[in-house]
Motif scaffolding. Structure first.
Motif, PDB file in Angstrom:
ATOM      1  N   ALA A 118      46.494  46.555  27.023  1.00  0.00           N
ATOM      2  CA  ALA A 118      47.333  47.614  27.607  1.00  0.00           C
ATOM      3  C   ALA A 118      46.495  48.832  27.954  1.00  0.00           C
ATOM      4  CB  ALA A 118      48.456  47.985  26.640  1.00  0.00           C
ATOM      5  N   ALA A 119      45.546  49.177  27.097  1.00  0.00           N
ATOM      6  CA  ALA A 119      44.674  50.325  27.375  1.00  0.00           C
ATOM      7  C   ALA A 119      43.801  50.058  28.601  1.00  0.00           C
ATOM      8  CB  ALA A 119      43.809  50.631  26.154  1.00  0.00           C
ATOM      9  N   LYS A 120      43.299  48.839  28.723  1.00  0.00           N
ATOM     10  CA  LYS A 120      42.474  48.490  29.894  1.00  0.00           C
ATOM     11  C   LYS A 120      43.306  48.512  31.174  1.00  0.00           C
ATOM     12  CE  LYS A 120      38.341  46.784  28.496  1.00  0.00           C
ATOM     13  NZ  LYS A 120      37.071  47.116  29.040  1.00  0.00           N
ATOM     14  N   LEU A 121      44.517  47.933  31.104  1.00  0.00           N
ATOM     15  CA  LEU A 121      45.366  47.850  32.297  1.00  0.00           C
ATOM     16  C   LEU A 121      45.877  49.219  32.752  1.00  0.00           C
ATOM     17  CD1 LEU A 121      47.450  44.644  31.527  1.00  0.00           C
ATOM     18  CD2 LEU A 121      45.658  44.914  33.238  1.00  0.00           C
ATOM     19  N   THR A 122      46.226  50.071  31.802  1.00  0.00           N
ATOM     20  CA  THR A 122      46.765  51.380  32.170  1.00  0.00           C
ATOM     21  C   THR A 122      45.674  52.419  32.380  1.00  0.00           C
ATOM     22  OG1 THR A 122      47.046  52.022  29.849  1.00  0.00           O
ATOM     23  CG2 THR A 122      48.932  50.981  30.941  1.00  0.00           C
ATOM     24  N   GLY A 123      44.482  52.135  31.888  1.00  0.00           N
ATOM     25  CA  GLY A 123      43.402  53.114  31.997  1.00  0.00           C
ATOM     26  C   GLY A 123      43.556  54.269  31.028  1.00  0.00           C
ATOM     27  N   ARG A 124      44.403  54.092  30.042  1.00  0.00           N
ATOM     28  CA  ARG A 124      44.664  55.136  29.047  1.00  0.00           C
ATOM     29  C   ARG A 124      44.348  54.596  27.666  1.00  0.00           C
ATOM     30  NH1 ARG A 124      50.720  57.131  30.470  1.00  0.00           N
ATOM     31  NH2 ARG A 124      50.270  58.495  28.721  1.00  0.00           N
ATOM     32  N   ASP A 125      43.754  55.411  26.854  1.00  0.00           N
ATOM     33  CA  ASP A 125      43.487  55.056  25.461  1.00  0.00           C
ATOM     34  C   ASP A 125      44.183  56.102  24.597  1.00  0.00           C
ATOM     35  OD1 ASP A 125      42.558  53.886  23.196  1.00  0.00           O
ATOM     36  OD2 ASP A 125      40.547  54.728  23.341  1.00  0.00           O
ATOM     37  N   ASP A 126      45.511  56.036  24.576  1.00  0.00           N
ATOM     38  CA  ASP A 126      46.295  57.037  23.863  1.00  0.00           C
ATOM     39  C   ASP A 126      47.519  56.385  23.231  1.00  0.00           C
ATOM     40  OD1 ASP A 126      47.714  56.472  26.142  1.00  0.00           O
ATOM     41  OD2 ASP A 126      47.933  58.544  26.809  1.00  0.00           O
ATOM     42  N   GLU A 127      48.490  57.219  22.858  1.00  0.00           N
ATOM     43  CA  GLU A 127      49.694  56.729  22.195  1.00  0.00           C
ATOM     44  C   GLU A 127      50.471  55.757  23.073  1.00  0.00           C
ATOM     45  OE1 GLU A 127      48.888  59.925  22.505  1.00  0.00           O
ATOM     46  OE2 GLU A 127      48.740  60.762  20.485  1.00  0.00           O
ATOM     47  N   PHE A 128      50.506  56.035  24.362  1.00  0.00           N
ATOM     48  CA  PHE A 128      51.230  55.172  25.299  1.00  0.00           C
ATOM     49  C   PHE A 128      50.699  53.739  25.240  1.00  0.00           C
ATOM     50  CE2 PHE A 128      51.921  53.195  29.414  1.00  0.00           C
ATOM     51  CZ  PHE A 128      53.258  53.480  29.653  1.00  0.00           C
ATOM     52  N   ALA A 129      49.398  53.574  25.316  1.00  0.00           N
ATOM     53  CA  ALA A 129      48.798  52.237  25.286  1.00  0.00           C
ATOM     54  C   ALA A 129      48.991  51.564  23.932  1.00  0.00           C
ATOM     55  CB  ALA A 129      47.313  52.319  25.627  1.00  0.00           C
ATOM     56  N   LEU A 130      48.998  52.340  22.861  1.00  0.00           N
ATOM     57  CA  LEU A 130      49.219  51.751  21.536  1.00  0.00           C
ATOM     58  C   LEU A 130      50.644  51.254  21.354  1.00  0.00           C
ATOM     59  CD1 LEU A 130      47.363  54.113  19.045  1.00  0.00           C
ATOM     60  CD2 LEU A 130      46.816  51.750  19.615  1.00  0.00           C
ATOM     61  N   ARG A 131      51.603  51.925  21.987  1.00  0.00           N
ATOM     62  CA  ARG A 131      53.012  51.565  21.791  1.00  0.00           C
ATOM     63  C   ARG A 131      53.531  50.591  22.843  1.00  0.00           C
ATOM     64  NH1 ARG A 131      53.972  57.796  20.721  1.00  0.00           N
ATOM     65  NH2 ARG A 131      53.311  57.854  18.552  1.00  0.00           N
ATOM     66  N   LEU A 132      52.813  50.407  23.920  1.00  0.00           N
ATOM     67  CA  LEU A 132      53.282  49.534  24.991  1.00  0.00           C
ATOM     68  C   LEU A 132      53.494  48.078  24.549  1.00  0.00           C
ATOM     69  CD1 LEU A 132      54.090  49.472  27.957  1.00  0.00           C
ATOM     70  CD2 LEU A 132      51.702  48.999  28.523  1.00  0.00           C
ATOM     71  N   PRO A 133      52.614  47.461  23.756  1.00  0.00           N
ATOM     72  CA  PRO A 133      52.891  46.081  23.318  1.00  0.00           C
ATOM     73  C   PRO A 133      54.175  45.962  22.492  1.00  0.00           C
ATOM     74  CG  PRO A 133      50.594  46.604  22.941  1.00  0.00           C
ATOM     75  CD  PRO A 133      51.265  47.879  23.349  1.00  0.00           C
ATOM     76  N   SER A 134      54.476  46.962  21.696  1.00  0.00           N
ATOM     77  CA  SER A 134      55.716  46.923  20.905  1.00  0.00           C
ATOM     78  C   SER A 134      56.935  47.032  21.804  1.00  0.00           C
ATOM     79  CB  SER A 134      55.716  48.050  19.879  1.00  0.00           C
ATOM     80  OG  SER A 134      54.640  47.894  18.996  1.00  0.00           O
ATOM     81  N   LEU A 135      56.850  47.850  22.846  1.00  0.00           N
ATOM     82  CA  LEU A 135      57.957  47.963  23.794  1.00  0.00           C
ATOM     83  C   LEU A 135      58.173  46.645  24.524  1.00  0.00           C
ATOM     84  CD1 LEU A 135      60.069  49.570  25.444  1.00  0.00           C
ATOM     85  CD2 LEU A 135      58.219  50.093  27.021  1.00  0.00           C
ATOM     86  N   LEU A 136      57.093  46.021  24.969  1.00  0.00           N
ATOM     87  CA  LEU A 136      57.223  44.745  25.669  1.00  0.00           C
ATOM     88  C   LEU A 136      57.798  43.664  24.754  1.00  0.00           C
ATOM     89  CD1 LEU A 136      53.920  44.760  27.744  1.00  0.00           C
ATOM     90  CD2 LEU A 136      56.235  45.368  28.491  1.00  0.00           C
ATOM     91  N   ALA A 137      57.385  43.656  23.501  1.00  0.00           N
ATOM     92  CA  ALA A 137      57.931  42.681  22.544  1.00  0.00           C
ATOM     93  C   ALA A 137      59.416  42.935  22.300  1.00  0.00           C
ATOM     94  CB  ALA A 137      57.154  42.740  21.234  1.00  0.00           C
ATOM     95  N   ALA A 138      59.815  44.208  22.211  1.00  0.00           N
ATOM     96  CA  ALA A 138      61.227  44.545  22.011  1.00  0.00           C
ATOM     97  C   ALA A 138      62.058  44.124  23.222  1.00  0.00           C
ATOM     98  CB  ALA A 138      61.382  46.040  21.754  1.00  0.00           C
ATOM     99  N   CYS A 139      61.539  44.317  24.428  1.00  0.00           N
ATOM    100  CA  CYS A 139      62.250  43.892  25.639  1.00  0.00           C
ATOM    101  C   CYS A 139      62.398  42.374  25.679  1.00  0.00           C
ATOM    102  CB  CYS A 139      61.520  44.381  26.882  1.00  0.00           C
ATOM    103  SG  CYS A 139      61.639  46.148  27.124  1.00  0.00           S
ATOM    104  N   LEU A 140      61.349  41.679  25.324  1.00  0.00           N
ATOM    105  CA  LEU A 140      61.405  40.218  25.292  1.00  0.00           C
ATOM    106  C   LEU A 140      62.435  39.733  24.267  1.00  0.00           C
ATOM    107  CD1 LEU A 140      60.110  37.604  26.396  1.00  0.00           C
ATOM    108  CD2 LEU A 140      58.508  37.744  24.502  1.00  0.00           C
ATOM    109  N   LEU A 141      62.450  40.346  23.106  1.00  0.00           N
ATOM    110  CA  LEU A 141      63.409  39.971  22.068  1.00  0.00           C
ATOM    111  C   LEU A 141      64.834  40.285  22.492  1.00  0.00           C
ATOM    112  CD1 LEU A 141      63.715  38.881  19.176  1.00  0.00           C
ATOM    113  CD2 LEU A 141      63.553  41.233  18.396  1.00  0.00           C
ATOM    114  N   LEU A 142      65.056  41.439  23.113  1.00  0.00           N
ATOM    115  CA  LEU A 142      66.392  41.817  23.574  1.00  0.00           C
ATOM    116  C   LEU A 142      66.879  40.858  24.656  1.00  0.00           C
ATOM    117  CD1 LEU A 142      68.714  43.861  23.478  1.00  0.00           C
ATOM    118  CD2 LEU A 142      67.483  45.190  25.192  1.00  0.00           C
TER     119      LEU A 142
END
Length: 159
Positions: A118-142
């Protein structure tokens, strides 16, 4: 079968059979009362159900995504995993990255790989990139939950 007599009536008193309900074997229903409730969803095919499930997950993602990087890292565990992701990005070591160059992470690496991607794809190494996999997993589960509920309702419908 005959009805159950009303024991409260006295001999000689006027009969109140019209106002007192009598219980008979024919009047007791053995059907499942939940089966008569209209709980089915109007999805005739799994394709439509899949699209609706994806739409629910997408709406959740759209509502959550803008706030993903807003709060700073405030838990020790979130920062600890972020250090491992930084180490993966800095050294390129995917199999056994070290935390601060000495400590081996105690968590499985799948989350760290997803966060580094996520950090490589977004070009960001911050909170957003750290939380993005959890958001994607939550969307998949929902989405999977909505799809499963729809399939169960389709199977249980009699129409």
């Amino acid at each position: 079968m005959s009805s159950i007599p009303n024991n409260s009536e006295q001999p000689g008193s006027p009969s109140s059979a019209a106002s007192t309900p009598s219980i008979s074997a024919e009047s007791i229903s053995t059907e499942n009362p939940a089966a008569s409730l209209p709980l089915t969803l109007p999805f005739k095919s799994k394709g439509v159900l899949l699209l609706v499930s994806a739409a629910v997950a997408a709406v959740y993602a759209v509502l959550t995504l803008p706030m993903l990087g807003v709060p700073e890292i405030y838990q020790v565990s979130e920062g600890r995993e972020g250090v491992v992701v930084d180490e993966i990005l800095r050294t390129g070591e995917l199999i056994l990255p070290l935390r601060h160059g000495t400590v081996v992470p105690s968590k499985p690496m799948l989350y760290h790989w997803f966060a580094a991607a996520a950090a490589k794809l977004t070009g960001r190494d911050d909170e957003f990139a750290l939380r993005l996999p959890s958001l994607l997993a939550a969307c998949l589960l929902l989405g999977a939950f909505c799809f499963a509920v729809g399939c169960i309702n389709r199977r249980g419908s009699t129409t």
